[in-house]
Design an enzyme around this catalytic site. Structure first.
Site, PDB file in Angstrom:
ATOM      1  N   SER A   1       0.752  -1.267  -0.101  1.00  0.00           N
ATOM      2  CA  SER A   1      -0.016   0.210   0.119  1.00  0.00           C
ATOM      3  C   SER A   1       0.764   1.488   0.199  1.00  0.00           C
ATOM      4  CB  SER A   1      -1.264  -0.505   0.817  1.00  0.00           C
ATOM      5  OG  SER A   1      -1.774   0.764   1.161  1.00  0.00           O
TER       6      SER A   1
ATOM      7  N   ASP B   1      -3.542   6.208  -3.415  1.00  0.00           N
ATOM      8  CA  ASP B   1      -2.357   5.701  -2.700  1.00  0.00           C
ATOM      9  C   ASP B   1      -2.242   4.689  -3.224  1.00  0.00           C
ATOM     10  OD1 ASP B   1      -4.162   3.802  -1.388  1.00  0.00           O
ATOM     11  OD2 ASP B   1      -3.433   3.518   0.496  1.00  0.00           O
TER      12      ASP B   1
ATOM     13  N   ASP C   1      -2.059   1.635  -3.628  1.00  0.00           N
ATOM     14  CA  ASP C   1      -2.872   0.363  -4.093  1.00  0.00           C
ATOM     15  C   ASP C   1      -3.891   0.649  -4.254  1.00  0.00           C
ATOM     16  OD1 ASP C   1      -3.580   0.270  -1.279  1.00  0.00           O
ATOM     17  OD2 ASP C   1      -3.984  -1.375  -0.481  1.00  0.00           O
TER      18      ASP C   1
ATOM     19  N   ASP D   1      -6.370   1.879  -2.054  1.00  0.00           N
ATOM     20  CA  ASP D   1      -7.615   2.021  -1.134  1.00  0.00           C
ATOM     21  C   ASP D   1      -7.931   3.048  -0.526  1.00  0.00           C
ATOM     22  OD1 ASP D   1      -5.748   1.689   0.872  1.00  0.00           O
ATOM     23  OD2 ASP D   1      -6.257  -0.255   1.206  1.00  0.00           O
TER      24      ASP D   1
ATOM     25  N   SER E   1       2.896   2.108  15.398  1.00  0.00           N
ATOM     26  CA  SER E   1       2.401   2.061  13.617  1.00  0.00           C
ATOM     27  C   SER E   1       2.297   0.634  13.517  1.00  0.00           C
ATOM     28  CB  SER E   1       3.414   2.617  12.907  1.00  0.00           C
ATOM     29  OG  SER E   1       3.041   1.418  11.034  1.00  0.00           O
TER      30      SER E   1
ATOM     31  N   ARG F   1       3.748   6.302  15.959  1.00  0.00           N
ATOM     32  CA  ARG F   1       3.280   7.348  14.939  1.00  0.00           C
ATOM     33  C   ARG F   1       2.719   8.424  16.571  1.00  0.00           C
ATOM     34  NH1 ARG F   1       2.813   6.726   9.800  1.00  0.00           N
ATOM     35  NH2 ARG F   1       1.977   4.178   9.394  1.00  0.00           N
TER      36      ARG F   1
END
Ligand code: G16
Length: 542
Positions: A64, A276, A278, A280, A499, A506
């Site tokens: 992704s 992005d 992929d 999605d 993450s 994050r």
């Protein structure tokens, strides 16, 4: 199970001894060269899951938004949902079993999950455009084959297309035709119907610039172009012919850096969006006449869709329960606008589409979006039946027309998972129907200035959270530090979480000004660095 065949096949996808991987936010994700055995074993797992559910299961090879060198795998359940969390543990066990333990691990999973190995199995496979994806999807095929599963390798697909195909297959075509043409036809038919009802129908054109993150979105949009009505004019940028996937472009880059992607020149007021890697996720943006960049993220997409649905529900005179699901990353202004101005209930869950999707299923109409642009709308079976019935039989013209718009919206939205193509078309249709410019959409509310940072630590899981990730319970003292730092600023909020797709912690912060949001994000990052075992250079603003 043919033990000898399994052993032989597994030996050609050897697990690096001692390597342990964790099932993350959306499956396994790490450097591509560490994933061969994981892919083979996820092929095995997909067969077991398919046998126990007597349904087709999907396996998507993608990382992704991650850099091109990474890869990963997402498993798709029968109705297009992410793999059920109860099976994540089995996935982890299989991925981490040493070579000599593999067979016993499979047997144990079969016992625990009541898998009958004599049943049939069917697996749909797709992959993104990463250089490593083709070989890794062959490893999935090897895993499926050695346990006697049937498979259909669709090759290059967006992740949401695979979710759609799996759902169509398992609903015997009720959700749509289980082919790419079926996907293009379903979406473009609903979109064309909606556009016909809008003021732009006929003469006017809609121009949209799309940054495809140098990924699969470019290929699939090109395939879909002939299906679009003539009003829709899209121009693709970062189509993968020149640059690396997700490098300085794509939805994640634009959201995190709050700046336009490389390779896309914008005129003031022009509507642009980024997918992005992929396809999605999607975010929109534009620059104003002063050259200032304005990001329209998943929160504002959810808000636009909610405003639109709420108006339509009022027109059809139905009291269907509409709710929005967000995560802790949702901008405070969006939550306030939804709850206080729009009077739509909002729910906060942990990061990860699987959590949002699950929560959204509780309502007649559940709108879910992560701030990063990953989201969709779910209609319950009862709501769908009601809407289709009203669109056909309602005597009142106004109500019937509104129900038809709802019906087309329902068909346009990919309800199996967040889908950049489907979301983009839904947004374009709503803007056209409501006659809204991108600036007017942006003006629904003003985002609180915010900043997202990443902190490198020795072991990211040293940070543990509760309360939908809004409070840290370890390492000791971290939450107290965050509370003290937040207390220094006005309208401030901050949280940290490990993450599940990258080896980082994050940090999110928002406050009354950008300077304050930046300062708070940096201070919280320093606290993480100091208390959670920071490694490498201390955190910095991007
Ligand atoms: C995946 C998940 C998203 C999540 C994102 C980042 O997205 O599907 O739900 O928001 O990872 O997760 P984390 O913050 O845990 O790294 P994608 O688009 O990368 O598959």
């Amino acid at each position: 199970m043919d033990s000898e065949a399994l052993q032989k096949s597994s030996a050609s996808h050897p697990k690096p001894s001692g390597l342990t991987l964790q099932y993350g936010t959306a499956g396994f994700r790490t450097k591509a060269e560490q994933l061969d055995h994981v892919m083979f074993r996820m092929g095995l797992l997909a067969v077991l899951r398919s046998k126990v559910l007597a349904s087709t299961i999907g396996v998507m090879v993608t990382a992704s938004h991650n850099p091109e060198e990474d890869n990963g795998v997402k498993l798709v359940d029968p109705l297009g949902e992410m793999l059920h969390p109860s099976w994540e543990e089995y996935a982890t066990q299989l991925a981490n079993a040493e070579e000599q333990e593999l067979q016993t691990t499979i047997t144990e999973i079969c016992q625990k999950a009541a898998v009958n190995l004599h049943k049939d199995a069917s697996v749909f496979i797709g992959r993104d455009t990463r250089p490593s994806s083709k070989k890794l999807s062959q490893s999935v095929i090897d895993g499926v084959s050695v346990l006697g599963g049937q498979y259909h390798d669709y090759g290059l697909l967006t992740t949401p297309q695979l979710h759609y195909l799996v759902c169509c297959q398992n609903t015997q075509g009720q959700y749509g035709k289980a082919t790419l043409e079926g996907y293009y036809e379903k979406l473009s038919k609903a979109f064309t119907e909606l556009i016909k009802q809008s003021p732009i129908s006929g003469e006017n054109q809609r121009h949209l610039k799309i940054d495809c993150a140098n990924g699969i979105g470019a290929l699939k949009l090109s395939e879909m172009k002939p299906y679009f009505p003539k009003e829709m004019l899209i121009r693709l940028y970062n189509d993968g012919t020149k640059e690396k996937l997700n490098h300085l472009c794509g939805a994640d880059f634009v959201k995190v850096h709050q700046q336009p992607p490389r390779g896309l020149v914008m005129e003031p007021g022009e509507r642009c969006c980024s997918f992005d890697g992929d396809a999605d996720r999607i975010v929109y943006y534009y620059t104003d006449t002063t050259g200032r960049f304005h990001l329209i993220d998943g929160d504002k997409i959810a808000t636009l869709i909610s405003v639109f649905l709420k108006e339509l529900l009022a027109k059809v005179g139905q009291s269907l329960e509409l709710a929005v699901v967000q995560t802790a990353y949702a901008n405070g202004s969006s939550t306030r606008y939804l709850e206080e101005t729009l009077k739509v209930p909002v729910h906060c869950v942990k990061t990860g589409v699987k959590h949002l999707h699950h929560k959204a299923q509780e309502f007649d109409i559940g709108v879910y979006f992560e701030a990063n642009g990953h989201g969709t709308v779910l209609f319950s079976k009862a709501a769908e039946t009601k809407i289709r019935q009203l669109a056909k039989e309602e005597k009142d013209d106004g109500k019937r027309e509104a129900a038809k718009v709802l019906e087309n919206m329902m068909d346009l939205i990919n309800q199996t998972v967040g889908d950049a193509i489907s979301d983009m078309l839904a947004i374009e249709a709503i803007l056209a129907l409501k006659g809204l410019t991108v600036q007017q959409w942006d003006g629904l509310y003003t985002d609180l200035p915010n900043r997202l940072l990443r902190v490198q630590v020795a072991e990211r899981r040293a940070v543990a959270t509760v309360d939908a990730e809004r409070r840290a319970v370890s390492p000791p003292g971290l939450q107290d530090s965050i509370d003290a730092l937040v207390g220094k600023y006005r309208a401030a909020r901050a949280f940290v979480r490990p993450s599940g797709t990258e080896d980082v912690v994050r940090v999110y912060a928002e406050a009354d000004t950008q300077e304050n949001a930046d300062a708070l994000a940096l201070e919280v990052s320093m606290a993480v660095y100091q208390l959670a075992g920071g490694k490498g250079a201390p955190p910095q603003l991007l």
